[in-house]
Design a protein around this motif. Structure first.
Motif, PDB file in Angstrom:
ATOM      1  N   LEU A 363       0.830  -1.202   0.000  1.00  0.00           N
ATOM      2  CA  LEU A 363       0.000   0.000   0.000  1.00  0.00           C
ATOM      3  C   LEU A 363       0.867   1.256   0.000  1.00  0.00           C
ATOM      4  O   LEU A 363       0.595   2.213  -0.743  1.00  0.00           O
ATOM      5  CB  LEU A 363      -0.927  -0.009   1.215  1.00  0.00           C
ATOM      6  CG  LEU A 363      -2.003  -1.101   1.253  1.00  0.00           C
ATOM      7  CD1 LEU A 363      -2.689  -1.135   2.620  1.00  0.00           C
ATOM      8  CD2 LEU A 363      -3.041  -0.893   0.151  1.00  0.00           C
ATOM      9  N   ASP A 364       1.894   1.263   0.829  1.00  0.00           N
ATOM     10  CA  ASP A 364       2.788   2.425   0.883  1.00  0.00           C
ATOM     11  C   ASP A 364       3.469   2.653  -0.467  1.00  0.00           C
ATOM     12  O   ASP A 364       3.632   3.799  -0.911  1.00  0.00           O
ATOM     13  CB  ASP A 364       3.855   2.225   1.961  1.00  0.00           C
ATOM     14  CG  ASP A 364       3.295   2.369   3.372  1.00  0.00           C
ATOM     15  OD1 ASP A 364       2.199   2.971   3.521  1.00  0.00           O
ATOM     16  OD2 ASP A 364       3.936   1.877   4.308  1.00  0.00           O
ATOM     17  N   ASN A 365       3.854   1.569  -1.116  1.00  0.00           N
ATOM     18  CA  ASN A 365       4.489   1.689  -2.426  1.00  0.00           C
ATOM     19  C   ASN A 365       3.539   2.301  -3.443  1.00  0.00           C
ATOM     20  O   ASN A 365       3.936   3.140  -4.266  1.00  0.00           O
ATOM     21  CB  ASN A 365       4.964   0.313  -2.903  1.00  0.00           C
ATOM     22  CG  ASN A 365       5.624   0.369  -4.263  1.00  0.00           C
ATOM     23  OD1 ASN A 365       5.025   0.040  -5.268  1.00  0.00           O
ATOM     24  ND2 ASN A 365       6.889   0.768  -4.290  1.00  0.00           N
ATOM     25  N   ARG A 369       3.924   5.887  -5.531  1.00  0.00           N
ATOM     26  CA  ARG A 369       3.838   5.943  -7.001  1.00  0.00           C
ATOM     27  C   ARG A 369       2.708   6.850  -7.467  1.00  0.00           C
ATOM     28  O   ARG A 369       2.496   7.016  -8.672  1.00  0.00           O
ATOM     29  CB  ARG A 369       3.649   4.536  -7.563  1.00  0.00           C
ATOM     30  CG  ARG A 369       4.832   3.610  -7.327  1.00  0.00           C
ATOM     31  CD  ARG A 369       4.468   2.179  -7.679  1.00  0.00           C
ATOM     32  NE  ARG A 369       4.138   2.028  -9.084  1.00  0.00           N
ATOM     33  CZ  ARG A 369       3.432   1.013  -9.581  1.00  0.00           C
ATOM     34  NH1 ARG A 369       2.975   0.069  -8.772  1.00  0.00           N
ATOM     35  NH2 ARG A 369       3.179   0.945 -10.874  1.00  0.00           N
ATOM     36  N   GLY A 370       1.948   7.409  -6.542  1.00  0.00           N
ATOM     37  CA  GLY A 370       0.875   8.306  -6.906  1.00  0.00           C
ATOM     38  C   GLY A 370      -0.374   7.613  -7.412  1.00  0.00           C
ATOM     39  O   GLY A 370      -1.223   8.249  -8.048  1.00  0.00           O
ATOM     40  N   LEU A 371      -0.524   6.317  -7.085  1.00  0.00           N
ATOM     41  CA  LEU A 371      -1.663   5.544  -7.567  1.00  0.00           C
ATOM     42  C   LEU A 371      -2.742   5.358  -6.508  1.00  0.00           C
ATOM     43  O   LEU A 371      -3.881   5.001  -6.847  1.00  0.00           O
ATOM     44  CB  LEU A 371      -1.193   4.163  -8.054  1.00  0.00           C
ATOM     45  CG  LEU A 371      -0.164   4.170  -9.181  1.00  0.00           C
ATOM     46  CD1 LEU A 371       0.312   2.740  -9.473  1.00  0.00           C
ATOM     47  CD2 LEU A 371      -0.753   4.799 -10.440  1.00  0.00           C
ATOM     48  N   LEU A 372      -2.390   5.564  -5.241  1.00  0.00           N
ATOM     49  CA  LEU A 372      -3.317   5.319  -4.136  1.00  0.00           C
ATOM     50  C   LEU A 372      -3.247   6.479  -3.154  1.00  0.00           C
ATOM     51  O   LEU A 372      -2.166   6.998  -2.865  1.00  0.00           O
ATOM     52  CB  LEU A 372      -2.939   4.008  -3.430  1.00  0.00           C
ATOM     53  CG  LEU A 372      -3.935   3.448  -2.409  1.00  0.00           C
ATOM     54  CD1 LEU A 372      -5.158   2.869  -3.108  1.00  0.00           C
ATOM     55  CD2 LEU A 372      -3.265   2.372  -1.542  1.00  0.00           C
ATOM     56  N   GLU A 373      -4.402   6.879  -2.651  1.00  0.00           N
ATOM     57  CA  GLU A 373      -4.441   7.897  -1.597  1.00  0.00           C
ATOM     58  C   GLU A 373      -3.905   7.288  -0.297  1.00  0.00           C
ATOM     59  O   GLU A 373      -3.875   6.057  -0.143  1.00  0.00           O
ATOM     60  CB  GLU A 373      -5.891   8.360  -1.377  1.00  0.00           C
ATOM     61  CG  GLU A 373      -6.556   8.968  -2.599  1.00  0.00           C
ATOM     62  CD  GLU A 373      -6.083  10.368  -2.917  1.00  0.00           C
ATOM     63  OE1 GLU A 373      -5.243  10.900  -2.151  1.00  0.00           O
ATOM     64  OE2 GLU A 373      -6.536  10.926  -3.927  1.00  0.00           O
TER      65      GLU A 373
END
Length: 397
Positions: A363-365, A369-373
């Motif tokens: 999740l942190d990754n 990468r700007g894919l997940l809040e």
């Protein structure tokens, strides 16, 4: 991903709670097989074995109820039923009512249960719509795909634009106040003007829900083996942006990759899939998912071919796949992250039996990468994550 159902790969039942329960009913026949369709559908050449198929569906349901006994499933109310296909509107209202009566005698229906029927223009008349409504069906999903006669012909549809408009009018006259219209874009020879004209016509009809998705060339379809000329990527992108903006302006808010709805009119049945609820699946090729209190989650599927499904010696269930701990992150997130707002973070542990901390590094990754809040309260893709959803999900394989 395939895993062994050995004990050390099973979820831990950490904070597990039984999710909502729905039912899917597959009716596999169509008047004609569309060249883009990869669903389990078959041309009804020699008439429909309607009574025999309803008998088989009831027997299939009884087998599922035996399976559900292992999962304490009977204690949950049924929140939705979805008749999909194929073309379920080929069946009479009397046959569907017989199945609904059998389901109601075996399961507890929620007081506000949503019961959806997929229907295609040209396969019914107004009296049939009214009969469906009296049978208890309270939501229609009408497979229009386009209001352009040229595009309908290219898609192999059996209806024309006039029949599409008439179908919506008949549904309203029959008392349906919850309609979904299915539209496709990126069609052979379609321009941005063409696509937006379809959107404008749909908006003018005032649907409570709009499905709007891009045509894709799926394996095992005629279009895959004989590809038509589709619009260029820049045209597809312009169609997508302009169509989304127009639907939002008309009060149809996007809440999933290809689903738009007015306030409180999201498709409850589909939301249950995306929110990782449970569902029984009956009918040829249907799929189901069940959760047991000890953390055991299983997907299963039914005999695919109608002739085999109707065989009196058929056991209906063609396969079962227990989901191990390594399967669950991807299985959960490939559904939840389709939603614009995602899902509350604590649902992960409640509906998989795993602690969310077990996938914290992935999740942190995805956040980096700007894919997940930031994920501590809500599992929600960023705008970039929605555009590159496959890239986001690959981090959880």
């Amino acid at each position: 991903m395939t895993t062994s159902p050995q004990a050390d790969t099973q979820p831990s039942a950490f904070n597990l709670q039984p999710p909502p329960l729905a039912a899917y009913v597959h009716i596999p026949w169509c008047v004609r097989k569309c060249p883009y369709c990869d669903f389990n559908s078959h041309v009804s050449d020699n008439g429909l074995p309607e009574a025999a198929y309803i008998d088989a569906l009831i027997a299939d349901l009884d087998q599922d109820l035996n399976l559900m006994a292992e999962y304490a499933g009977q204690q949950r109310e049924l929140t939705s039923i979805f008749f999909g296909g194929g073309t379920p509107s080929l069946f009479s209202a009397a046959s569907l009512a017989r199945l609904l009566d059998a389901m109601a005698s075996r399961l507890t229906f929620a007081g506000d249960i949503e019961i959806t029927l997929e229907a295609n223009p040209g396969t019914f008349e107004q009296a049939k719509f009214a009969d469906y409504r009296r049978a208890g069906i309270n939501r229609l999903s009408i497979g229009i795909q386009s209001f352009n006669a040229r595009h309908l012909k290219a898609l192999g549809r059996i209806h024309d634009d006039r029949e599409a408009l008439a179908a919506v009018d008949m549904a309203r006259r029959a008392g349906f106040d919850n309609l979904n219209l299915d539209l496709m874009h990126g069609l052979p020879g379609q321009t941005e003007t063409d696509a937006l004209a379809d959107i404008e016509q749909a908006i003018a009809l005032g649907p409570e829900h709009q499905s709007w998705y891009q045509l894709t060339l799926e394996p095992n379809t005629l279009f895959y083996s004989q590809p038509p000329q589709l619009p260029e990527e820049d045209i597809l992108w312009s169609i997508q942006e302009a169509g989304q903006a127009r639907l939002a302006e008309a009060g149809l808010q996007q809440y999933e990759v290809s689903a738009y709805a007015r306030a409180d009119r999201q498709a409850r049945h589909n939301l249950n899939y995306w929110q990782y609820g449970d569902f029984i699946g009956i009918g040829a090729g249907a799929h189901g998912k069940l959760t047991r209190p000890d953390g055991h989650i299983e997907r299963y599927w039914k005999t695919r071919l109608p002739k085999d499904y109707l065989n009196p010696d058929n056991a209906f269930c063609a396969g079962r796949k227990p989901l191990g701990a390594d399967d669950l992150p991807f299985d959960f997130l490939m559904n939840a992250l389709r939603l614009q707002d995602g899902v509350p973070s604590h649902w992960y542990s409640q509906r998989t039996g795993q602690s969310l901390d077990s996938i914290a590094s992935q999740l942190d990754n995805a956040v980096e990468r700007g894919l997940l809040e930031p994920w501590q309260q809500q599992l929600r893709p960023t705008a970039r994550g929605h555009l590159f959803l496959n890239d986001l999900l690959e981090g959880f394989l």
